[in-house]
Design an enzyme around this catalytic site. Structure first.
Site, short mmCIF file in Angstrom:
data_model
loop_
_atom_site.label_atom_id
_atom_site.label_comp_id
_atom_site.label_asym_id
_atom_site.label_seq_id
_atom_site.Cartn_x
_atom_site.Cartn_y
_atom_site.Cartn_z
N ARG A 54 43.21 20.93 59.05
CA ARG A 54 44.60 21.19 58.69
C ARG A 54 44.88 20.54 57.32
O ARG A 54 44.06 19.86 56.76
CB ARG A 54 45.56 20.63 59.75
N GLY A 55 46.08 20.80 56.82
CA GLY A 55 46.44 20.36 55.49
C GLY A 55 46.21 21.51 54.52
O GLY A 55 45.11 22.07 54.48
N ALA A 56 47.25 21.87 53.77
CA ALA A 56 47.16 23.06 52.92
C ALA A 56 45.95 23.07 52.00
O ALA A 56 45.20 24.06 51.97
CB ALA A 56 48.46 23.21 52.12
N ARG A 91 46.42 31.35 58.61
CA ARG A 91 47.67 30.57 58.61
C ARG A 91 48.55 31.11 57.49
O ARG A 91 48.14 31.07 56.32
CB ARG A 91 47.42 29.07 58.43
N GLN A 192 51.34 14.35 63.79
CA GLN A 192 50.42 14.13 62.68
C GLN A 192 50.66 12.78 62.00
O GLN A 192 49.73 12.18 61.47
CB GLN A 192 50.54 15.26 61.65
N ASP A 233 53.50 22.73 51.61
CA ASP A 233 52.60 23.83 51.93
C ASP A 233 52.83 25.03 51.03
O ASP A 233 51.94 25.86 50.87
CB ASP A 233 52.76 24.23 53.40
N ASN A 243 57.43 22.80 54.09
CA ASN A 243 56.58 21.70 54.53
C ASN A 243 56.76 21.53 56.04
O ASN A 243 57.51 22.25 56.68
CB ASN A 243 56.94 20.41 53.78
N LYS A 244 56.04 20.58 56.59
CA LYS A 244 56.05 20.37 58.05
C LYS A 244 57.48 20.28 58.58
O LYS A 244 58.35 19.68 57.97
CB LYS A 244 55.28 19.09 58.38
#
EC number: 5.3.1.23
Length: 346
Positions: A54-56, A91, A192, A233, A243-244
Site C-alpha cells: 500500500r501507499g501511492a 486501485r 495504518q 494519493d 488522501n486517507k
C-alpha cells in the site's frame, strides 16, 4: 546492462531476490514481518487490493518492477499490455500507479522494450528515493523548534522507496532537533497509523504518542498541536487533495484552530487532467473493515451481523484548507495554487 533478474534490490517493503518480486505484508505488521511472493500480475493485484502492499508511490513501483521482471522472463508485448490494463484498475484513487504505468507503457513501445522496461523501473525507484529526500528537506525547514506535530495514516518507507513523504519530513525535523514529538492518529478503520506509522517511528527513534482519531480536536483545542502533516494519493489541478479517509476532518479542525495543515507529496501525485476533487474516483471498500478489525493479531467482530456500512477509503480536502503543498520542487503556497500552479499548462 544489469538485468532485474540478476539484481538484488531492496527497500523497506519491496525486494527483488533471484529475479522474483517480494513484498512485505503490511497487514501482518507490527506483529509479524512476513515477505510474500508477488511474481504474477494476479498475485500482485491481490496483494494491492488486500492492502498487503500500500501507499501511492509504492503501489506504482511494485507494478513497474513486476512488469519489467515479466518482460525479462519472455512475456509478449501483447500480454504485457494486458497486464498494464489490469494493474491500472487495481486501485482507482492513487494516481502514482497510473503515472508509473504510463511510463512503463512508453518503454514497452521501444524497439529494445525488455531492457527499456528494466531501466525505466529502476529509474522510477531511484527517482522516488530522491523525491522523498527533497520533500523532507523542504518540509523540515517549516518545522519550528520544539514542535508537536500530528500525522495521519502512513507515509514513510513502508509507502515509498525512500524515507517517505510526511514521515520523511518528521524524520529530518527530528534529526535537526526541532521535533518534540509526533501525535499519531490510529487511522480508522484499518489502523495504518496505529499499526504502521507507530512501528516506523519506533524503528526510527522518533518520539510519538498514539491517539484515537477523535482525540485530535481536543489536542488542538488545548494547544498541543503545532502543525499537521499528511501525504496524498492524488492532487487535482485546483489543488484539492485526496488522501486517507479522515484527512478532511483534520483539515477542517486545523482551519478552525488556525493550525498549519501541510500536504507532503512528490510531483508524481499531481494529476493535471483531474480538474478538482469532485472528479477524483474514491475507492469503496468492504464492510468487514468497519464492522470488525483484522491483522497480524487476528480478527475481531464487534458490530451486529449484516450491519449496513459506508466505507470510502479516501476523502478529499479542498485546497482552501491547505497551508502548503510540500513537493520535491519546493513549498507551494495557496497563492501559487490560486494562480494556477497545478493547472495543465504548468
Amino acid at each position: 546492462m544489469q538485468t532485474l533478474n540478476t539484481l538484488d534490490l531492496q527497500t523497506t517493503s519491496l525486494k527483488i531476490v533471484n529475479g522474483q518480486l517480494w513484498i512485505l505484508d503490511q497487514q501482518a505488521l507490527p506483529q509479524r514481518q512476513e515477505w510474500l511472493l508477488a511474481d504474477t500480475v494476479a498475485s500482485l493485484i491481490e496483494h494491492i487490493q488486500a492492502l498487503r502492499v500500500r501507499g501511492a508511490p509504492l503501489i506504482g513501483l511494485s507494478a513497474s518492477l513486476l512488469l519489467a521482471l515479466l518482460a525479462e522472463r519472455g512475456l509478449s508485448q501483447a500480454l504485457l499490455e494486458q497486464a498494464l490494463i489490469a494493474l491500472r484498475e487495481s486501485r482507482p484513487t492513487a494516481v502514482n500507479l497510473m503515472n508509473n504505468l504510463a511510463r512503463m507503457q512508453q518503454a514497452l513501445l521501444q524497439p529494445n522494450w525488455v531492457t527499456a522496461m528494466a531501466a525505466e523501473a529502476l529509474r522510477l525507484v531511484d527517482e522516488d528515493r530522491e523525491l522523498c529526500e527533497r520533500i523532507a528537506q523542504h518540509g523540515a525547514a517549516l518545522v519550528k523548534p520544539g514542535s508537536n506535530l500530528l500525522t495521519h495514516c502512513n507515509t514513510g518507507g513502508l509507502a515509498t522507496a525512500g524515507i517517505g513523504t510526511a514521515i520523511g519530513v518528521l524524520l529530518r525535523a527530528h534529526q535537526q532537533g526541532n521535533l518534540r514529538q509526533v501525535w499519531v492518529d490510529e487511522t480508522r478503520p484499518l489502523l495504518q497509523g496505529g499499526r504502521l506509522t507507530a512501528w516506523e517511528l519506533g524503528e526510527l527513534g522518533i518520539p510519538y504518542q498514539l491517539i484515537c482519531d477523535s482525540m485530535a480536536a481536543s489536542l488542538m483545542a488545548h494547544g498541543q498541536v503545532d502543525a499537521i502533516w499528511v501525504g496524498a494519493d492524488r492532487i487535482a489541478a485546483n489543488g484539492d487533495v485526496a488522501n486517507k479517509i479522515g484527512t478532511y476532518s483534520l483539515a477542517v479542525l486545523a482551519h478552525y484552530h488556525r493550525i498549519p495543515f501541510y500536504v507532503a507529496a512528490p510531483h508524481t501525485t499531481h494529476d493535471p487532467d483531474c480538474p478538482d476533487g469532485a472528479a477524483i474516483p474514491i475507492e469503496q471498500r468492504a464492510a468487514s473493515e468497519v464492522t470488525g478489525v483484522s491483522g497480524g493479531f487476528g480478527h475481531c467482530q464487534w458490530a451486529p451481523k449484516d450491519t449496513a456500512v459506508y466505507n470510502p477509503a479516501f476523502d478529499v480536502t479542498p485546497a482552501a484548507l491547505i497551508s502548503g503543498w510540500v513537493l520535491d520542487s519546493g513549498v507551494i503556497t495557496p497563492e501559487q495554487v490560486a494562480a494556477g500552479f497545478f493547472q495543465p499548462h504548468r
